[in-house]
Design a protein around this motif. Sequence first.
Motif, short mmCIF file in Angstrom:
data_model
loop_
_atom_site.label_atom_id
_atom_site.label_comp_id
_atom_site.label_asym_id
_atom_site.label_seq_id
_atom_site.Cartn_x
_atom_site.Cartn_y
_atom_site.Cartn_z
N GLU A 13 75.83 11.46 -40.05
CA GLU A 13 76.97 11.33 -39.13
C GLU A 13 76.74 12.08 -37.82
O GLU A 13 77.44 11.85 -36.83
CB GLU A 13 78.25 11.85 -39.79
N LEU A 14 75.75 12.97 -37.76
CA LEU A 14 75.45 13.71 -36.54
C LEU A 14 74.21 13.19 -35.83
O LEU A 14 73.87 13.70 -34.77
CB LEU A 14 75.29 15.20 -36.86
N ARG B 62 73.53 12.68 -31.76
CA ARG B 62 74.33 13.57 -30.91
C ARG B 62 73.39 14.32 -29.97
O ARG B 62 72.24 14.62 -30.30
CB ARG B 62 75.13 14.56 -31.75
N THR B 63 73.87 14.64 -28.79
CA THR B 63 73.02 15.22 -27.74
C THR B 63 73.21 16.73 -27.65
O THR B 63 74.34 17.22 -27.53
CB THR B 63 73.34 14.59 -26.38
N LEU C 246 68.69 14.66 -33.97
CA LEU C 246 69.44 14.97 -32.76
C LEU C 246 68.67 14.56 -31.51
O LEU C 246 67.44 14.57 -31.49
CB LEU C 246 69.73 16.48 -32.69
N ASP D 69 76.84 16.93 -26.27
CA ASP D 69 77.76 17.26 -27.35
C ASP D 69 77.78 18.76 -27.64
O ASP D 69 78.76 19.27 -28.19
CB ASP D 69 77.38 16.50 -28.62
N ARG E 154 75.40 22.04 -36.72
CA ARG E 154 76.11 21.04 -37.54
C ARG E 154 77.59 21.37 -37.65
O ARG E 154 78.45 20.51 -37.48
CB ARG E 154 75.49 20.99 -38.93
N LEU F 198 79.39 20.79 -34.25
CA LEU F 198 79.51 19.37 -33.91
C LEU F 198 80.53 18.66 -34.79
O LEU F 198 81.25 17.78 -34.33
CB LEU F 198 78.15 18.68 -34.01
N ARG F 199 80.58 19.03 -36.05
CA ARG F 199 81.55 18.40 -36.94
C ARG F 199 82.98 18.74 -36.55
O ARG F 199 83.90 17.95 -36.76
CB ARG F 199 81.31 18.83 -38.39
N SER G 50 83.94 19.54 -33.38
CA SER G 50 84.24 19.34 -31.96
C SER G 50 84.87 17.97 -31.71
O SER G 50 84.55 16.98 -32.35
CB SER G 50 82.96 19.46 -31.13
N THR G 51 85.80 17.96 -30.74
CA THR G 51 86.41 16.74 -30.26
C THR G 51 86.59 16.88 -28.76
O THR G 51 87.30 17.76 -28.31
CB THR G 51 87.79 16.50 -30.90
#
Length: 245
Positions: free
Chosen positions: A6-7, A10-11, A34, A55, A120, A123-124, A126-127
């Motif tokens: 799911e990650l 991501r940047t 990544l 991200d 990880r 990022l999980r 973050s919004t």
Amino acid sequence: MRIGDELAGRTVLVVEDAPETLEVIISYLERQGLRVVPAPSGEALKARLAAGRPDLVLLDINLPDGDGLALAKALRLGEEIPLIFVTGRDSDADRIAGLSYGGDYVTKPVNLQELLIRIRNLLRRSTAPSQLLPPHAPAEAPLTFRGWQLDLIRRALFRPDGSYLALTTGEFNILAALAAMRPKPVSREYLLDVISNRDPRSVSEHTVDTLITRLRRKMRLDDGSPMPITTVRGIGYALEADDPQ
């Protein structure tokens, strides 16, 4: 260790001027799926940010053209983008400054697996503000207190007038812990435990007090409304529940 699918993609923007350290981090993170963008200086960091929002940012403090702590504060990285300081500076003053600016903190030499776990986790959680739905959108009901709305699913805080208020990861985690226990008081020791997987040696009760001060400053309203975060002498802090109807 392999990062979750799911990650993947991501940047992560890595700001590091030591070529060998930069290469090791890039190689490892790319193997985890990544996308990594390098920046060897503060000016390169600004250019990369102007080109597009990553991200997450990994930021060295000692840069050839400036101080990473000052850059993070000026660019509001911990507020706008998840941030991890990766540095050889490990003094208490540097750690507290980094945490107060909203960044996680990893010291060199870097343990790559530890760094991956911290990336990880951030990022999980973050919004980005641009991805946030308005507070009235269909979703699990947010927690409310004194007109404020705290959405734990979208990790978003909305003022009584409905406008979005940006918080750092540390600020949000502390506010969420207070909201979960409201109106009961929460000890500083407990709040230390909820500050996102940091080495307990790198934080103190002063860190909690600093984050509470930042929250109160951000949540101060022009109409003179009472601050919902109260100090409970001898215990810690509490968040007031909604006013009785």
